[in-house]
Write an enzyme that holds these catalytic residues in place. Structure first.
Site, mmCIF file in Angstrom:
data_model
loop_
_atom_site.group_PDB
_atom_site.id
_atom_site.type_symbol
_atom_site.label_atom_id
_atom_site.label_comp_id
_atom_site.label_asym_id
_atom_site.label_seq_id
_atom_site.Cartn_x
_atom_site.Cartn_y
_atom_site.Cartn_z
ATOM 1 N N CYS A 29 -4.696 7.870 9.372
ATOM 2 C CA CYS A 29 -5.013 7.405 10.725
ATOM 3 C C CYS A 29 -4.631 8.429 11.785
ATOM 4 O O CYS A 29 -3.616 9.102 11.658
ATOM 5 C CB CYS A 29 -4.269 6.094 10.986
ATOM 6 S SG CYS A 29 -4.804 4.788 9.879
ATOM 7 N N LYS A 75 0.841 -1.216 0.000
ATOM 8 C CA LYS A 75 0.000 0.000 0.000
ATOM 9 C C LYS A 75 0.871 1.259 0.000
ATOM 10 O O LYS A 75 0.581 2.206 -0.726
ATOM 11 C CB LYS A 75 -0.904 -0.023 1.238
ATOM 12 C CG LYS A 75 -1.464 1.326 1.659
ATOM 13 C CD LYS A 75 -2.387 1.193 2.836
ATOM 14 C CE LYS A 75 -2.082 1.926 4.107
ATOM 15 N NZ LYS A 75 -1.325 3.113 4.194
ATOM 16 N N ASN A 76 1.915 1.240 0.833
ATOM 17 C CA ASN A 76 2.693 2.471 1.005
ATOM 18 C C ASN A 76 3.724 2.696 -0.093
ATOM 19 O O ASN A 76 4.523 3.624 -0.023
ATOM 20 C CB ASN A 76 3.339 2.499 2.388
ATOM 21 C CG ASN A 76 2.272 2.672 3.466
ATOM 22 O OD1 ASN A 76 1.136 3.027 3.160
ATOM 23 N ND2 ASN A 76 2.638 2.402 4.709
ATOM 24 N N ASP A 81 4.462 0.139 12.044
ATOM 25 C CA ASP A 81 3.229 -0.517 11.574
ATOM 26 C C ASP A 81 3.177 -2.004 11.936
ATOM 27 O O ASP A 81 2.134 -2.635 11.822
ATOM 28 C CB ASP A 81 3.098 -0.354 10.055
ATOM 29 C CG ASP A 81 3.212 1.090 9.653
ATOM 30 O OD1 ASP A 81 2.232 1.816 9.798
ATOM 31 O OD2 ASP A 81 4.308 1.511 9.242
ATOM 32 N N ARG A 131 -3.650 10.413 3.060
ATOM 33 C CA ARG A 131 -2.503 11.322 3.199
ATOM 34 C C ARG A 131 -1.745 11.480 1.871
ATOM 35 O O ARG A 131 -0.875 12.326 1.726
ATOM 36 C CB ARG A 131 -1.511 10.801 4.251
ATOM 37 C CG ARG A 131 -2.107 10.769 5.643
ATOM 38 C CD ARG A 131 -1.063 10.569 6.697
ATOM 39 N NE ARG A 131 -0.187 11.718 6.844
ATOM 40 C CZ ARG A 131 -0.558 12.877 7.383
ATOM 41 N NH1 ARG A 131 -1.786 13.041 7.822
ATOM 42 N NH2 ARG A 131 0.296 13.868 7.493
HETATM 43 N N1 EPU Z 1 6.629 14.304 10.672
HETATM 44 C C1 EPU Z 1 6.690 15.644 11.002
HETATM 45 N N2 EPU Z 1 6.523 16.552 9.986
HETATM 46 C C2 EPU Z 1 6.306 16.197 8.691
HETATM 47 C C3 EPU Z 1 6.253 14.816 8.363
HETATM 48 C C4 EPU Z 1 6.417 13.899 9.394
HETATM 49 O O1 EPU Z 1 6.888 16.004 12.162
HETATM 50 O O2 EPU Z 1 6.168 17.083 7.834
HETATM 51 C C5 EPU Z 1 6.767 13.288 11.757
HETATM 52 C C6 EPU Z 1 5.457 12.507 11.963
HETATM 53 O O3 EPU Z 1 4.563 13.219 12.791
HETATM 54 C C7 EPU Z 1 5.952 11.222 12.580
HETATM 55 C C8 EPU Z 1 7.317 11.016 11.899
HETATM 56 O O4 EPU Z 1 7.695 12.286 11.359
HETATM 57 O O5 EPU Z 1 6.134 11.375 13.960
HETATM 58 C C9 EPU Z 1 7.338 9.990 10.811
HETATM 59 O O6 EPU Z 1 6.326 10.276 9.852
HETATM 60 P P1 EPU Z 1 6.510 9.892 8.308
HETATM 61 O O7 EPU Z 1 6.486 11.144 7.517
HETATM 62 O O8 EPU Z 1 7.669 8.982 8.183
HETATM 63 O O9 EPU Z 1 5.188 9.089 8.036
HETATM 64 P P2 EPU Z 1 4.224 9.179 6.775
HETATM 65 O O10 EPU Z 1 4.993 9.344 5.530
HETATM 66 O O11 EPU Z 1 3.106 10.122 7.063
HETATM 67 C C10 EPU Z 1 4.273 6.630 6.188
HETATM 68 C C11 EPU Z 1 3.252 5.550 6.096
HETATM 69 C C12 EPU Z 1 2.802 5.150 7.484
HETATM 70 C C13 EPU Z 1 4.020 4.670 8.250
HETATM 71 C C14 EPU Z 1 5.092 5.759 8.283
HETATM 72 C C15 EPU Z 1 6.365 5.310 8.938
HETATM 73 C C16 EPU Z 1 2.171 6.044 4.024
HETATM 74 C C17 EPU Z 1 0.947 6.501 3.316
HETATM 75 N N3 EPU Z 1 2.117 6.037 5.335
HETATM 76 O O12 EPU Z 1 3.611 7.728 6.820
HETATM 77 O O13 EPU Z 1 1.918 4.061 7.324
HETATM 78 O O14 EPU Z 1 3.640 4.357 9.571
HETATM 79 O O15 EPU Z 1 5.400 6.179 6.941
HETATM 80 O O16 EPU Z 1 6.890 4.186 8.288
HETATM 81 O O17 EPU Z 1 3.166 5.674 3.410
HETATM 82 C C18 EPU Z 1 -0.013 2.797 7.691
HETATM 83 O O18 EPU Z 1 0.233 2.214 6.633
HETATM 84 O O19 EPU Z 1 -0.921 2.422 8.478
HETATM 85 C C19 EPU Z 1 0.771 3.963 8.066
HETATM 86 C C20 EPU Z 1 0.395 4.812 9.031
#
Ligand code: EPU
Length: 441
Positions: free
Chosen positions: A121, A23-24, A311, A97
């Site tokens: 989420c 998915k990601n 995850d 997102r």
């Molecule tokens: N963060 C910030 N500012 C930003 C971006 C992120 O402070 O501008 C912080 C977040 O709040 C968090 C940390 O950085 O504490 C990590 O966030 P990240 O950006 O890595 O997460 P994401 O890209 O929003 C993706 C996956 C998530 C997965 C995370 C970590 C997708 C769509 N989502 O999220 O997947 O947990 O990376 O591997 O790719 C899921 O599949 O259920 C899921 C939540």
């Protein structure tokens, strides 16, 4: 919409299921297709809600999308990309997102972008400050607009040098999707290097991008003027594979996950073995099983790759309720990823949450008011309950708890799970789970 699953638990899951593309990754590779001057084809695409949301947003921008769901092949033709009506895009507010990753490609193609308010989420604050800082540094202007953000780039974006405060997956993808067509060189330090990101780099390279990844989390990109379409097979979903593995362990079962790949799951496999689970790897997948006897308590800390994925945490915690002794789990990626624990307590689990960083390294959330460490005492038999799904991974964990508990549980809000687990009720059936699904409008 109410959707309920009545689960008669207490029986081991046994059998074989297949996981398809991650998915990601898939959702991001679909966005990358926007950058090509010809059609792209992505294979191994699962039927999940996130794919549908990205499809709708691409179509609103004039991309022609054809999805053969059975074959898992999606064709994306971006040759007629156009600026959509803001109102149309607004209908997707709160759905996912992924729309934030449309920024760079749309700025390159159209010079402007409207991004609806994001969903996803509720597992923490999930700000987008890194994303917006990156886009501004490339030369984009970003303005808040009712229902979303409006971006524009009067001239070609320009490569830049920057460092992330934290190796964010989304921010690294934002940078990649923007830098590949920006003028000049971009260098990112403290980048995320998750397998899904490396596969996105594979896709971009096929399209004509020039990207190098160093061992010290530094990514360098030489911008090019044009990219072509791509043909690519998505890497398997290692989160889904680990979720079914945890379900096998918690229920005392034996599940062969066809499509699971060892290379992406090394850290999970080590932990699975330490807990007392066993696995057998072959070229087509991985068999995960409970060998009998006691499971062992462990100390675990989630982290960015190559650490233990956040995850993977929630499904495994359910299995840890069945392990003998005290397990300690320190969540360091999201500040609020233990919301799902309440339901487990109601089912008889013994879990205490702490604000402190327990059993590992101090993280960003220490000394703040976030309950981000858990101590799980086991084994505790789980009893059936009425549960409400809080989020995608937490929801799957509740499902595992219901499958583990003796008696009939009701799990409400199950459609959230469809966002990331393809045809999960068919897979439950294949594994011999006893349940019925009720859907009413
Ligand atoms: N963060 C910030 N500012 C930003 C971006 C992120 O402070 O501008 C912080 C977040 O709040 C968090 C940390 O950085 O504490 C990590 O966030 P990240 O950006 O890595 O997460 P994401 O890209 O929003 C993706 C996956 C998530 C997965 C995370 C970590 C997708 C769509 N989502 O999220 O997947 O947990 O990376 O591997 O790719 C899921 O599949 O259920 C899921 C939540």
């Amino acid at each position: 919409m109410t959707d309920l699953l009545y689960v008669d638990g207490g029986n081991p899951l046994r059998g074989e299921i297949t996981v398809r593309g991650a998915k990601n990754f898939v959702s991001k590779a679909m966005v990358a297709a926007l950058l090509g001057d010809g059609p792209s084809e992505l294979r191994n695409v699962p039927v999940i809600r996130d794919v549908q949301v990205v499809t709708e947003l691409l179509e609103l921008h004039g991309v022609r999308v054809g999805f053969d769901a059975e074959a898992g092949t999606i064709r994306l033709d971006p040759r007629d990309v156009q600026t959509p009506m803001v109102a149309g895009v607004g209908t997707l507010a709160g759905a996912s997102r992924i729309p934030i990753l449309f920024c760079g490609p749309l700025l390159h193609r159209l010079g402007e972008a409207f991004i609806p308010d994001l969903g996803g989420c509720q597992i923490g604050d999930r700000p987008i400050n890194y994303h917006l800082d990156i886009l501004r540094q490339f030369g984009a202007s970003v303005d808040k607009h009712p229902g979303g953000i409006l971006l524009s780039a009067p001239r070609r974006l320009t490569g830049t040098k920057l460092s992330l405060p934290y190796p964010s997956v989304g921010a690294t993808e934002q940078l990649l999707l923007t830098a590949v067509c920006a003028e000049g060189i971009t260098e990112l330090s403290n980048a995320a290097i998750e397998p899904e990101i490396l596969d996105l780099i594979n896709v971009l390279q096929k399209m004509g991008a020039i990207i190098s990844v160093d061992t010290d989390r530094v990514i360098r990109i030489e911008g090019v003027e044009r990219l072509s379409g791509y043909t690519h097979t998505a890497l398997p979903d290692r989160i889904e594979a680990a979720s079914w593995a945890s379900a096998a362990l918690a229920t005392g079962g034996d599940v062969y996950v066809s499509g699971a790949r060892q290379a992406d799951m090394t850290t999970f496999l080590n932990t699975f073995r330490k807990v007392g689970g066993e696995f057998a790897i072959d070229d087509a997948g991985i068999r995960f099983y409970h060998p009998g006897g006691d499971l062992h308590s462990i100390q675990l800390e989630t982290d960015v790759h190559p650490g233990f994925m956040t995850d993977w945490q929630q499904p495994l915690v359910v299995a840890l309720t069945q392990a003998r002794g005290l397990s300690i789990v320190h969540e360091t990626v999201y500040e609020n990823r233990f919301g799902f624990v309440d339901a487990l307590l109601g089912m008889g689990a013994t879990i205490q949450l702490y604000r402190e960083c327990l059993g590992g390294h101090p993280c960003r959330f220490g000394q703040r008011n976030f309950y981000h460490s858990a101590v799980i005492s086991g084994p505790t038999p789980l009893s059936a309950a009425d549960i409400e799904v809080p989020d995608l991974r937490g929801g799957f964990s509740h499902l595992i708890a219901a499958l583990t508990a003796k008696g009939q549980s009701s799990v409400r809000g199950i459609s959230l799970i469809d966002r990331g687990y393809e045809r999960f009720t068919e897979k439950l059936e294949a594994l011999g789970a006893q349940f019925s699904r009720e859907t009413s409008g």
